[in-house]
Design an enzyme around this catalytic site. Structure first.
Site, short mmCIF file in Angstrom:
data_model
loop_
_atom_site.label_atom_id
_atom_site.label_comp_id
_atom_site.label_asym_id
_atom_site.label_seq_id
_atom_site.Cartn_x
_atom_site.Cartn_y
_atom_site.Cartn_z
N GLY A 13 -70.92 -26.74 -111.64
CA GLY A 13 -71.72 -25.62 -111.17
C GLY A 13 -72.74 -25.11 -112.16
O GLY A 13 -73.44 -25.87 -112.84
N VAL A 60 -59.58 -20.71 -120.76
CA VAL A 60 -60.13 -19.55 -121.49
C VAL A 60 -59.18 -18.36 -121.52
O VAL A 60 -59.37 -17.43 -122.30
CB VAL A 60 -61.52 -19.12 -120.96
CG1 VAL A 60 -62.57 -20.19 -121.22
CG2 VAL A 60 -61.46 -18.72 -119.49
N GLY A 88 -64.81 -19.35 -114.44
CA GLY A 88 -64.35 -18.31 -113.53
C GLY A 88 -63.67 -18.91 -112.31
O GLY A 88 -63.84 -20.08 -111.99
N TYR A 151 -61.37 -10.09 -107.59
CA TYR A 151 -62.51 -10.81 -108.16
C TYR A 151 -63.61 -9.84 -108.58
O TYR A 151 -64.13 -9.89 -109.71
CB TYR A 151 -63.04 -11.82 -107.13
CG TYR A 151 -64.30 -12.56 -107.56
CD1 TYR A 151 -64.21 -13.72 -108.32
CD2 TYR A 151 -65.56 -12.11 -107.19
CE1 TYR A 151 -65.36 -14.40 -108.71
CE2 TYR A 151 -66.71 -12.78 -107.56
CZ TYR A 151 -66.61 -13.93 -108.33
OH TYR A 151 -67.75 -14.61 -108.71
N ILE A 184 -75.03 -18.79 -104.94
CA ILE A 184 -75.50 -20.00 -105.62
C ILE A 184 -74.73 -21.19 -105.05
O ILE A 184 -73.50 -21.14 -104.92
CB ILE A 184 -75.27 -19.90 -107.15
CG1 ILE A 184 -75.85 -18.58 -107.71
CG2 ILE A 184 -75.88 -21.11 -107.86
CD1 ILE A 184 -77.34 -18.38 -107.54
P1 NAD Z 1 -67.59 -23.75 -110.25
O1 NAD Z 1 -66.23 -23.73 -109.64
O2 NAD Z 1 -68.55 -24.84 -109.84
O3 NAD Z 1 -67.47 -23.78 -111.85
C1 NAD Z 1 -66.53 -22.99 -112.53
C2 NAD Z 1 -65.92 -23.81 -113.65
O4 NAD Z 1 -65.00 -22.97 -114.36
C3 NAD Z 1 -65.12 -25.03 -113.14
O5 NAD Z 1 -65.54 -26.20 -113.80
C4 NAD Z 1 -63.68 -24.68 -113.49
O6 NAD Z 1 -62.89 -25.82 -113.82
C5 NAD Z 1 -63.87 -23.76 -114.69
N1 NAD Z 1 -62.70 -22.92 -114.91
C6 NAD Z 1 -61.93 -22.28 -113.98
N2 NAD Z 1 -60.92 -21.66 -114.59
C7 NAD Z 1 -61.03 -21.90 -115.92
C8 NAD Z 1 -60.26 -21.53 -117.05
N3 NAD Z 1 -59.15 -20.79 -116.94
N4 NAD Z 1 -60.68 -21.94 -118.27
C9 NAD Z 1 -61.78 -22.72 -118.40
N5 NAD Z 1 -62.53 -23.12 -117.35
C10 NAD Z 1 -62.16 -22.70 -116.13
O7 NAD Z 1 -68.23 -22.34 -109.95
P2 NAD Z 1 -69.67 -21.69 -110.23
O8 NAD Z 1 -70.21 -21.26 -108.93
O9 NAD Z 1 -70.47 -22.53 -111.14
O10 NAD Z 1 -69.21 -20.38 -110.98
C11 NAD Z 1 -69.56 -20.08 -112.33
C12 NAD Z 1 -69.42 -18.58 -112.56
O11 NAD Z 1 -70.33 -17.90 -111.71
C13 NAD Z 1 -68.04 -18.03 -112.19
O12 NAD Z 1 -67.67 -17.06 -113.16
C14 NAD Z 1 -68.27 -17.38 -110.85
O13 NAD Z 1 -67.37 -16.33 -110.62
C15 NAD Z 1 -69.68 -16.87 -111.00
N6 NAD Z 1 -70.42 -16.62 -109.76
C16 NAD Z 1 -70.63 -17.61 -108.87
C17 NAD Z 1 -71.40 -17.34 -107.73
C18 NAD Z 1 -71.75 -18.41 -106.72
O14 NAD Z 1 -72.37 -18.09 -105.69
N7 NAD Z 1 -71.41 -19.66 -106.97
C19 NAD Z 1 -71.92 -16.06 -107.52
C20 NAD Z 1 -71.66 -15.08 -108.46
C21 NAD Z 1 -70.91 -15.36 -109.58
#
Ligand code: NAD
Length: 247
Positions: A13, A60, A88, A151, A184
């Protein structure tokens, strides 16, 4: 100037897009992810493209694991100048269904994981009188989101942590900002769409002013700017990358 950057959640992501972007800007990059194989694949891709990149399997929420991985980064690449926290998890549960265990895990990864990642690198930045920290929060912390109380609470916490740390570190050449993404298109949102936890992508695009889904690259572009020398007068800010949603 070339720095050592650590990106958590870099196996997928927006974290992956950020790692690619920072490597493309000639920084040395360490990719942390719970999914160590995904982080390693991404680091290998960056090395193939000529970057210095290493990967670590890190949860983390585990401070000892974070500290240990950062020691390996320092030994391999040097002191850390840039930290981006994208690791996350999300969950969709009605408020009355949230178990104490689910609440605790959400806090442990999204908020305490951010705390560990930041506290463990700030000494490097203080020693250098320079640093760039970017956390990833969420537009949901501005709007609220049904079935995501845990969340959203963690993301509100990330915003508060970011703003407070920014004030504490501002006199020392270290900036601390958060990016609040809207919708996203990443693995996280695709999984939520498949489960029926969010409307389908087309419906979300239809009510997004710019009429497209955000991408990891949209987040990476904002992040790269916040990590640049040019962004030294920007700190304690929440940068909304959300396609124009009014929140
Ligand atoms: P994603 O699931 O594609 O990537 C998240 C990554 O975090 C994954 O590779 C996962 O393995 C890793 N992860 C999960 N738990 C973990 C841990 N305990 N230790 C280390 N790594 C860990 O998701 P994304 O959409 O790229 O999300 C990235 C961040 O953006 C997150 O914090 C998410 O909450 C935030 N976010 C996402 C959106 C969206 O629309 N996608 C919107 C707002 C916020």
């Amino acid at each position: 100037m070339k720095r050592v950057a650590v990106v958590t959640g870099a196996g997928s992501g927006m974290g992956l897009a950020i790692a690619r972007r920072l490597a493309g800007e000639s920084h040395d990059v360490a990719l942390f992810d719970l999914a160590g194989d995904a982080a390693e694949r991404a680091a290998a891709e960056l090395r193939t493209n000529g970057a210095s990149a290493i990967a670590a399997a890190v949860d983390v929420s585990d401070r000892a694991a974070v500290d240990d991985a950062l020691e390996r980064v320092r030994a391999a690449l040097g002191p850390i100048g840039i930290m981006v926290t994208s690791a996350g998890i999300d969950r969709f549960e009605a408020f009355t269904d949230i178990t104490p265990e689910s609440w605790e895990r959400m806090l442990a990864v999204n908020l305490t994981g951010t705390f560990h990642s930041l506290q463990a690198v700030v000494p490097d930045m203080l020693a250098a009188n320079w640093g760039r920290i970017v956390t990833i929060s969420s537009s949901s912390a501005q709007s609220g989101a049904a079935n995501m109380a845990h969340y959203v609470a963690t993301k509100g916490g990330v915003i508060g942590l970011t703003k407070s740390l920014a004030l504490e570190l501002a006199p020392r050449g270290i900036t601390v900002n958060t990016i609040a993404p809207g919708f996203i298109d990443t693995a996280m949102t695709r999984r939520a769409e498949e489960r029926g936890d969010v409307p389908n992508l087309d419906a979300i695009i239809a009510r997004t002013p710019v009429r497209r889904a955000g991408t990891g690259d949209d987040i990476a572009a904002a992040c790269a700017f916040l990590c640049s020398e040019d962004a030294g007068y920007i700190t304690g800010q929440s940068v909304n990358v959300n396609g124009g949603w009014y929140l």
